[in-house]
Design a protein around this motif. Structure first.
Motif, mmCIF file in Angstrom:
data_model
loop_
_atom_site.group_PDB
_atom_site.id
_atom_site.type_symbol
_atom_site.label_atom_id
_atom_site.label_comp_id
_atom_site.label_asym_id
_atom_site.label_seq_id
_atom_site.Cartn_x
_atom_site.Cartn_y
_atom_site.Cartn_z
ATOM 1 N N ASP A 21 0.820 -1.178 -0.049
ATOM 2 C CA ASP A 21 0.103 -0.056 0.177
ATOM 3 C C ASP A 21 0.866 1.310 0.024
ATOM 4 N N ASP A 22 2.130 1.274 0.607
ATOM 5 C CA ASP A 22 2.855 2.435 0.595
ATOM 6 C C ASP A 22 3.606 2.431 -0.715
ATOM 7 N N LYS A 23 3.688 1.659 -1.306
ATOM 8 C CA LYS A 23 4.508 1.635 -2.702
ATOM 9 C C LYS A 23 3.379 2.216 -3.564
ATOM 10 N N ARG A 24 2.295 1.585 -3.343
ATOM 11 C CA ARG A 24 1.100 2.264 -4.322
ATOM 12 C C ARG A 24 0.822 3.777 -4.315
ATOM 13 N N ILE A 25 0.685 4.029 -2.899
ATOM 14 C CA ILE A 25 0.658 5.599 -2.693
ATOM 15 C C ILE A 25 1.790 6.461 -3.351
ATOM 16 N N TRP A 26 2.948 6.074 -3.258
ATOM 17 C CA TRP A 26 4.171 6.783 -3.611
ATOM 18 C C TRP A 26 4.268 6.659 -5.199
ATOM 19 N N HIS A 27 3.725 5.561 -5.875
ATOM 20 C CA HIS A 27 3.631 5.776 -7.439
ATOM 21 C C HIS A 27 2.601 6.654 -7.801
ATOM 22 N N ARG A 28 1.409 6.652 -7.077
ATOM 23 C CA ARG A 28 0.280 7.640 -7.598
ATOM 24 C C ARG A 28 0.850 8.977 -7.334
ATOM 25 N N ARG A 29 1.497 9.432 -6.340
ATOM 26 C CA ARG A 29 2.146 10.713 -6.228
ATOM 27 C C ARG A 29 3.157 10.919 -7.137
ATOM 28 N N TRP A 30 4.016 9.856 -7.482
ATOM 29 C CA TRP A 30 4.766 10.274 -8.458
ATOM 30 C C TRP A 30 4.395 10.457 -10.159
ATOM 31 N N ARG A 31 3.358 9.596 -10.310
ATOM 32 C CA ARG A 31 2.805 9.666 -11.764
ATOM 33 C C ARG A 31 1.876 10.928 -11.696
ATOM 34 N N ALA A 32 1.148 11.437 -10.625
ATOM 35 C CA ALA A 32 0.527 12.806 -10.780
ATOM 36 C C ALA A 32 1.592 13.868 -10.843
ATOM 37 N N HIS A 33 2.749 13.692 -10.249
ATOM 38 C CA HIS A 33 3.626 14.985 -10.221
ATOM 39 C C HIS A 33 4.253 14.727 -11.855
ATOM 40 N N GLU A 34 4.593 13.791 -12.502
ATOM 41 C CA GLU A 34 5.255 13.610 -13.873
ATOM 42 C C GLU A 34 3.896 14.126 -14.833
ATOM 43 N N ARG A 35 2.597 13.664 -14.545
ATOM 44 C CA ARG A 35 1.687 14.209 -15.328
ATOM 45 C C ARG A 35 1.485 15.655 -15.522
ATOM 46 N N THR A 36 1.714 16.369 -14.068
ATOM 47 C CA THR A 36 1.301 17.741 -14.213
ATOM 48 C C THR A 36 2.620 18.383 -14.617
ATOM 49 N N ALA A 37 3.913 17.932 -14.520
ATOM 50 C CA ALA A 37 5.317 18.236 -15.154
ATOM 51 C C ALA A 37 5.169 18.333 -16.758
ATOM 52 N N LEU A 38 4.413 17.293 -17.277
ATOM 53 C CA LEU A 38 4.410 17.058 -18.486
ATOM 54 C C LEU A 38 3.491 17.916 -19.028
ATOM 55 N N ALA A 39 2.281 18.227 -18.624
ATOM 56 C CA ALA A 39 1.143 19.146 -18.956
ATOM 57 C C ALA A 39 1.590 20.515 -19.044
ATOM 58 N N SER A 40 2.420 20.898 -17.938
ATOM 59 C CA SER A 40 2.855 22.425 -17.877
ATOM 60 C C SER A 40 4.076 22.667 -18.663
ATOM 61 N N SER A 41 5.040 21.609 -19.101
ATOM 62 C CA SER A 41 6.047 22.108 -20.128
ATOM 63 C C SER A 41 5.471 22.164 -21.649
#
Length: 108
Positions: A21-41
């Motif tokens: 569960d901890d890894k699942r939460i971390w990967h969600r955060r990481w993917r959301a951060h990458e999505r927003t970074a890709l959308a804003s660049s």
């Protein structure tokens, strides 16, 4: 995997069985951060999207298994003997229980 054995007796200090569960939460955060970074660049800017390090989004010590420690075979035998004395009734049963516990400790 019933015959797999630890090569080194290093165990996790844990309050949970898995960090799934901890890894699942971390990967969600990481993917959301990458999505927003890709959308804003901008589209042509390849250097704008730098990878995120693990420590920026999560702390390993906050997860369920928070560290490891060496547990030598001598201490494992002593612990197994203590449990076997407490639970086992006869000498033969205690020996069998002790062997089973050591096998369980060293199993993956």
């Amino acid at each position: 995997m019933s015959r797999s054995v630890r090569k080194k007796p290093i165990m996790s200090w844990t309050t949970c069985r898995s960090e799934k569960d901890d890894k699942r939460i971390w990967h969600r955060r990481w993917r959301a951060h990458e999505r927003t970074a890709l959308a804003s660049s901008p589209l042509g800017d390849e250097d704008g999207n730098l990878p995120v390090s693990v420590n920026q989004l999560s702390n390993v010590w906050d997860m369920g298994k928070d560290g490891r420690q060496y547990w030598p075979l001598a201490k494992q035998k002593k612990t197994a003997r203590r449990f076997a004395r407490r639970i086992g009734r006869g000498r033969k049963e205690r020996k069998a229980l002790e062997a089973r516990l050591i096998h369980k400790f060293m199993g993956k």
